[in-house]
Design an enzyme around this catalytic site. Structure first.
Site, short mmCIF file in Angstrom:
data_model
loop_
_atom_site.label_atom_id
_atom_site.label_comp_id
_atom_site.label_asym_id
_atom_site.label_seq_id
_atom_site.Cartn_x
_atom_site.Cartn_y
_atom_site.Cartn_z
N ASN A 9 0.86 -1.18 0.00
CA ASN A 9 0.00 0.00 0.00
C ASN A 9 0.90 1.23 0.00
OD1 ASN A 9 -1.84 2.03 0.46
ND2 ASN A 9 -2.16 1.53 2.62
N LYS A 11 0.08 4.19 -0.21
CA LYS A 11 -0.62 5.36 0.36
C LYS A 11 -0.48 6.55 -0.60
CE LYS A 11 0.51 3.55 4.88
NZ LYS A 11 0.22 3.69 6.30
N HIS A 97 -9.42 1.05 4.83
CA HIS A 97 -8.14 1.24 5.54
C HIS A 97 -8.38 2.18 6.72
CE1 HIS A 97 -4.03 2.48 6.36
NE2 HIS A 97 -3.65 1.40 5.72
N GLU A 99 -6.82 4.62 7.79
CA GLU A 99 -6.63 6.05 7.50
C GLU A 99 -7.89 6.63 6.84
OE1 GLU A 99 -2.92 5.56 5.41
OE2 GLU A 99 -1.99 4.98 7.30
N GLU A 169 -5.22 -5.09 10.74
CA GLU A 169 -4.25 -4.02 10.94
C GLU A 169 -4.56 -3.26 12.23
OE1 GLU A 169 -2.25 -2.83 7.05
OE2 GLU A 169 -4.00 -1.57 7.26
N GLY A 175 2.36 2.33 10.69
CA GLY A 175 3.27 3.46 10.50
C GLY A 175 3.97 3.91 11.76
C1 PEP Z 1 -0.63 0.14 5.84
O1 PEP Z 1 -0.48 1.11 5.13
O2 PEP Z 1 -1.66 -0.56 5.73
C2 PEP Z 1 0.40 -0.20 6.82
C3 PEP Z 1 0.27 -1.28 7.51
O3 PEP Z 1 1.44 0.70 6.94
P1 PEP Z 1 2.87 0.39 7.63
O4 PEP Z 1 3.35 -0.92 7.05
O5 PEP Z 1 3.72 1.54 7.24
O6 PEP Z 1 2.65 0.29 9.10
#
Ligand code: PEP
Length: 255
Positions: A9, A11, A97, A99, A169, A175
């Protein structure tokens, strides 16, 4: 046997030119790793770069996904992208997601509508679920994640459910560099997520659905997650922007 699925991803990172550079840097290695069907690899750039990345990986086993979609087919929805538009240029789509839930007000109901819309347009969804830090510390992970799964899958048939990928997640791990433990993520996926699917459908469906872990997965810790019995791959954010790291993570998924 569930085939592990690793998705990057990106982003809101990478212009079209930068996406071209990143894809080119890892394409041959990723294509080799995915060549015999032991793992599936998906690249999810920002909307504008999706067609370009698709062109670059054409003829390889690497797949492309988008990071969002809207549920309506067309019309007065300024700034949105319809499922049929995406289906012309990619195969997968990330839905819900954290975010999007956090910054763009996406609710469980929106996630459910998006899931139905994706499936109706032959897009393969990766649906994200996960608890925040306060919920985790209050011992509410099971309750929160179970409810998210039930809401997301509402109205989906057994056959449709089997085609959905879930990404567990935990929000506190995204992040932050503070990943969950392999055993902890394995337990949430096995007990809560497959448990909810078994309640909604049956045990066979619960065992058929692929569930990724996501949250600060990197080249060093990937093997710990990918060795867990209930974890079928990873949704990778930051580390998917570094060609060598993403290749190393995909390598760790080959059994
Ligand atoms: C994500 O964007 O879904 C994610 C898990 O980001 P990161 O790996 O940077 O924690």
């Amino acid at each position: 046997m569930r085939v592990p699925i690793i998705a990057g991803n990106w982003k809101m990172n990478k212009t079209i030119a930068e996406a071209r550079e990143l894809t080119t840097a890892m394409r041959d290695d990723l294509a080799r790793l995915a060549a015999d069907g032991q793992i599936e690899i998906i690249l999810c750039p920002p909307f504008l770069a999706v067609p370009e990345v698709g062109t670059l990986v054409k003829g390889t086993p690497i797949r492309v996904g988008a990071q969002n979609l809207f549920w309506e087919t067309k019309g007065a929805f300024t700034g949105e992208v319809a499922p049929g538009m995406l289906a012309e240029v990619c195969e997968y789509v990330i839905i819900g997601h954290s975010e999007r839930r956090q910054y763009f007000g996406e609710s469980d109901e929106h996630v459910n509508k998006k899931l139905h819309a994706a499936l109706a347009n032959q897009l393969k969804p990766i649906v994200c679920v996960g608890e925040n830090l306060a919920q985790n510390e209050a011992g509410k992970t099971g309750e929160v994640v179970g409810a998210q799964v039930r809401a997301a899958f509402a109205g989906l048939s057994d056959a449709q459910a089997r085609g959905v990928v879930i990404a567990y997640e935990p929000i506190w791990a995204i992040g932050t560099g503070k990943a969950a433990s392999g055993a902890g993520a394995n337990a949430v996926i096995g007990l809560t997520i497959r448990g909810a699917l078994a309640d909604l459908y049956d045990e066979a469906t619960a065992q058929a659905v692929r569930v990724q872990y996501g949250g600060s997965v990197n080249a060093k810790n990937a093997a710990e997650f990918l060795a867990q019995a209930e974890i079928d791959g990873a949704l990778v954010g930051g580390a998917s922007l570094v060609a060598a790291d993403f290749v190393a993570i995909c390598k760790a998924a080959v059994r």
